[in-house]
Design a protein around this motif. Structure first.
Motif, PDB file in Angstrom:
ATOM      1  N   GLN A  94      63.405  27.391  59.983  1.00 41.59           N
ATOM      2  CA  GLN A  94      64.508  26.756  59.260  1.00 41.59           C
ATOM      3  C   GLN A  94      65.793  26.800  60.079  1.00 41.59           C
ATOM      4  OE1 GLN A  94      64.203  29.120  55.677  1.00 41.59           O
ATOM      5  NE2 GLN A  94      63.180  27.467  54.562  1.00 41.59           N
ATOM      6  N   LEU A  95      66.040  27.906  60.737  1.00 42.24           N
ATOM      7  CA  LEU A  95      67.223  28.024  61.593  1.00 42.24           C
ATOM      8  C   LEU A  95      67.115  27.099  62.805  1.00 42.24           C
ATOM      9  CD1 LEU A  95      67.788  31.881  61.431  1.00 42.24           C
ATOM     10  CD2 LEU A  95      69.232  30.112  60.390  1.00 42.24           C
ATOM     11  N   ALA A  96      65.903  26.957  63.338  1.00 46.77           N
ATOM     12  CA  ALA A  96      65.697  26.031  64.458  1.00 46.77           C
ATOM     13  C   ALA A  96      66.041  24.608  64.028  1.00 46.77           C
ATOM     14  CB  ALA A  96      64.256  26.115  64.947  1.00 46.77           C
ATOM     15  N   ARG A  97      65.648  24.257  62.805  1.00 45.28           N
ATOM     16  CA  ARG A  97      65.976  22.930  62.286  1.00 45.28           C
ATOM     17  C   ARG A  97      67.491  22.760  62.164  1.00 45.28           C
ATOM     18  NH1 ARG A  97      64.591  18.173  62.962  1.00 45.28           N
ATOM     19  NH2 ARG A  97      66.590  17.288  62.388  1.00 45.28           N
ATOM     20  N   MET A  98      68.182  23.821  61.748  1.00 44.05           N
ATOM     21  CA  MET A  98      69.631  23.757  61.628  1.00 44.05           C
ATOM     22  C   MET A  98      70.306  23.618  62.999  1.00 44.05           C
ATOM     23  SD  MET A  98      70.404  23.600  58.514  1.00 44.05           S
ATOM     24  CE  MET A  98      72.186  23.772  58.701  1.00 44.05           C
ATOM     25  N   MET A  99      69.738  24.219  64.016  1.00 46.43           N
ATOM     26  CA  MET A  99      70.286  24.056  65.360  1.00 46.43           C
ATOM     27  C   MET A  99      70.112  22.609  65.837  1.00 46.43           C
ATOM     28  SD  MET A  99      71.674  26.945  66.194  1.00 46.43           S
ATOM     29  CE  MET A  99      72.218  26.788  64.461  1.00 46.43           C
ATOM     30  N   GLN A 100      68.999  21.998  65.479  1.00 43.31           N
ATOM     31  CA  GLN A 100      68.789  20.595  65.835  1.00 43.31           C
ATOM     32  C   GLN A 100      69.738  19.682  65.060  1.00 43.31           C
ATOM     33  OE1 GLN A 100      64.616  20.370  64.982  1.00 43.31           O
ATOM     34  NE2 GLN A 100      64.059  21.596  66.779  1.00 43.31           N
ATOM     35  N   GLU A 101      69.986  20.040  63.804  1.00 38.05           N
ATOM     36  CA  GLU A 101      70.958  19.290  63.007  1.00 38.05           C
ATOM     37  C   GLU A 101      72.356  19.419  63.610  1.00 38.05           C
ATOM     38  OE1 GLU A 101      70.822  17.422  60.194  1.00 38.05           O
ATOM     39  OE2 GLU A 101      68.706  17.600  59.694  1.00 38.05           O
ATOM     40  N   ARG A 102      72.676  20.604  64.142  1.00 35.15           N
ATOM     41  CA  ARG A 102      73.974  20.803  64.781  1.00 35.15           C
ATOM     42  C   ARG A 102      74.162  19.835  65.948  1.00 35.15           C
ATOM     43  NH1 ARG A 102      79.240  21.978  64.512  1.00 35.15           N
ATOM     44  NH2 ARG A 102      78.759  19.752  64.456  1.00 35.15           N
ATOM     45  N   VAL A 103      73.103  19.643  66.733  1.00 32.48           N
ATOM     46  CA  VAL A 103      73.147  18.702  67.859  1.00 32.48           C
ATOM     47  C   VAL A 103      73.416  17.289  67.345  1.00 32.48           C
ATOM     48  CG1 VAL A 103      71.814  17.635  69.719  1.00 32.48           C
ATOM     49  CG2 VAL A 103      71.620  20.095  69.295  1.00 32.48           C
ATOM     50  N   LEU A 104      72.651  16.873  66.360  1.00 31.81           N
ATOM     51  CA  LEU A 104      72.787  15.517  65.829  1.00 31.81           C
ATOM     52  C   LEU A 104      74.176  15.296  65.230  1.00 31.81           C
ATOM     53  CD1 LEU A 104      71.544  12.772  65.100  1.00 31.81           C
ATOM     54  CD2 LEU A 104      70.722  13.821  62.966  1.00 31.81           C
ATOM     55  N   ASP A 105      74.641  16.260  64.447  1.00 30.17           N
ATOM     56  CA  ASP A 105      75.936  16.083  63.797  1.00 30.17           C
ATOM     57  C   ASP A 105      77.083  16.050  64.804  1.00 30.17           C
ATOM     58  OD1 ASP A 105      75.143  15.754  61.142  1.00 30.17           O
ATOM     59  OD2 ASP A 105      74.951  17.909  60.832  1.00 30.17           O
ATOM     60  N   TRP A 106      76.975  16.813  65.881  1.00 30.67           N
ATOM     61  CA  TRP A 106      78.010  16.735  66.907  1.00 30.67           C
ATOM     62  C   TRP A 106      77.925  15.405  67.647  1.00 30.67           C
ATOM     63  CZ3 TRP A 106      82.578  18.128  67.821  1.00 30.67           C
ATOM     64  CH2 TRP A 106      83.152  18.018  69.094  1.00 30.67           C
ATOM     65  N   ALA A 107      76.727  14.953  67.947  1.00 33.31           N
ATOM     66  CA  ALA A 107      76.565  13.663  68.626  1.00 33.31           C
ATOM     67  C   ALA A 107      77.143  12.524  67.795  1.00 33.31           C
ATOM     68  CB  ALA A 107      75.092  13.401  68.922  1.00 33.31           C
ATOM     69  N   LEU A 108      77.007  12.626  66.473  1.00 33.95           N
ATOM     70  CA  LEU A 108      77.481  11.580  65.573  1.00 33.95           C
ATOM     71  C   LEU A 108      78.904  11.818  65.076  1.00 33.95           C
ATOM     72  CD1 LEU A 108      74.328  11.150  63.287  1.00 33.95           C
ATOM     73  CD2 LEU A 108      74.993   9.732  65.233  1.00 33.95           C
ATOM     74  N   ALA A 109      79.490  12.953  65.466  1.00 39.67           N
ATOM     75  CA  ALA A 109      80.793  13.344  64.903  1.00 39.67           C
ATOM     76  C   ALA A 109      80.729  13.303  63.384  1.00 39.67           C
ATOM     77  CB  ALA A 109      81.913  12.446  65.420  1.00 39.67           C
ATOM     78  N   SER A 110      79.643  13.865  62.854  1.00 36.48           N
ATOM     79  CA  SER A 110      79.427  13.929  61.401  1.00 36.48           C
ATOM     80  C   SER A 110      79.797  15.328  60.929  1.00 36.48           C
ATOM     81  CB  SER A 110      77.955  13.625  61.085  1.00 36.48           C
ATOM     82  OG  SER A 110      77.696  13.785  59.714  1.00 36.48           O
ATOM     83  N   HIS A 111      80.829  15.418  60.097  1.00 38.08           N
ATOM     84  CA  HIS A 111      81.348  16.734  59.728  1.00 38.08           C
ATOM     85  C   HIS A 111      81.347  17.002  58.226  1.00 38.08           C
ATOM     86  CE1 HIS A 111      82.400  17.583  63.851  1.00 38.08           C
ATOM     87  NE2 HIS A 111      82.998  16.411  63.927  1.00 38.08           N
ATOM     88  N   ASP A 112      80.674  16.155  57.468  1.00 33.93           N
ATOM     89  CA  ASP A 112      80.478  16.456  56.039  1.00 33.93           C
ATOM     90  C   ASP A 112      79.229  17.322  55.941  1.00 33.93           C
ATOM     91  OD1 ASP A 112      80.655  16.568  53.330  1.00 33.93           O
ATOM     92  OD2 ASP A 112      80.073  14.497  52.960  1.00 33.93           O
TER      93      ASP A 112
END
Length: 208
Positions: free
Chosen positions: A43-61
């Motif tokens: 689950q934490l690994a998935r959150m680290m991948q989400e962190r990458v995507l959200d930074w790439a998209l500048a998604s901060h919600d």
């Protein structure tokens, strides 16, 4: 397992601009109702991948309530419709808070700093490499639905596209610099050591 929910963005005449996303079946809870220290390594690994995507998209919600846990334990990110809103003025800092609710990544890394949580930061690398492998045209095409809602002049749209591509180009460097500071604060590397992703999604240290 897990993953972000696809969003369709657009404008409805007489209503305004917004987004639609499918209902997620078999949702058990969300991260706002979970002790983050109890999350599993997958689950934490998935959150680290989400962190990458959200930074790439500048998604901060990215409040805790926007990450669902399904009955089979998968983590699913929702509400990416704020993508690109703050690009160019945003930050990876754990204290960055452009919305009323704090980002869950700040809470995760604060626990990491305190050694109350071990984050599998090497899990970020496959997500980084997948984005890096996409051409500039393909990356912009994927963001077409978001770009289509921005309006503005041709010059403003081109400026936004340049900011998007700059973020893509600097994705690995941005995250390595953030993780260098995180690991120094945690005491895992020395003040002159820097963090780099090694092949095979395993982190390595590099002394300046």
């Amino acid at each position: 397992a897990g993953g972000a929910v696809p969003v369709v963005a657009g404008t409805v005449e007489g209503v305004g601009t917004g987004s639609v996303q499918p209902v997620i079946p078999n949702v058990k809870t969300d991260l706002s109702k979970v002790d983050l220290t109890t999350l599993s390594q997958p689950q934490l690994a998935r959150m680290m991948q989400e962190r990458v995507l959200d930074w790439a998209l500048a998604s901060h919600d990215t409040k805790a309530g926007n990450f669902l846990i399904t009955t089979d334990g998968n983590v699913v990110g929702i509400d990416k419709d704020q993508a690109l809103k703050f690009i160019g003025s945003d930050s990876l800092a754990t204290t960055y808070k452009p919305n009323p609710s704090p980002q869950v990544y700040g809470a995760l890394f604060e626990l990491f700093f305190q050694k109350k949580l071990n984050l599998p930061i090497g899990s970020m690398l496959p997500a980084i490499e997948k984005i890096e492998a996409m051409s500039a045209d393909a990356w912009l095409a994927n963001l077409g639905p978001y770009l289509g809602t921005k309006g503005g002049s041709v010059a403003e749209l081109n400026k936004l596209k340049n900011a998007i591509l700059l973020r893509k180009m600097n994705l690995r460097t941005d995250l390595q610099e953030f993780l260098t500071q995180a690991l120094r604060l945690r005491g895992d590397i020395g003040p002159k050591d820097t963090f780099e992703f090694a092949p095979g999604a395993l982190p390595k240290k590099k002394r300046k």
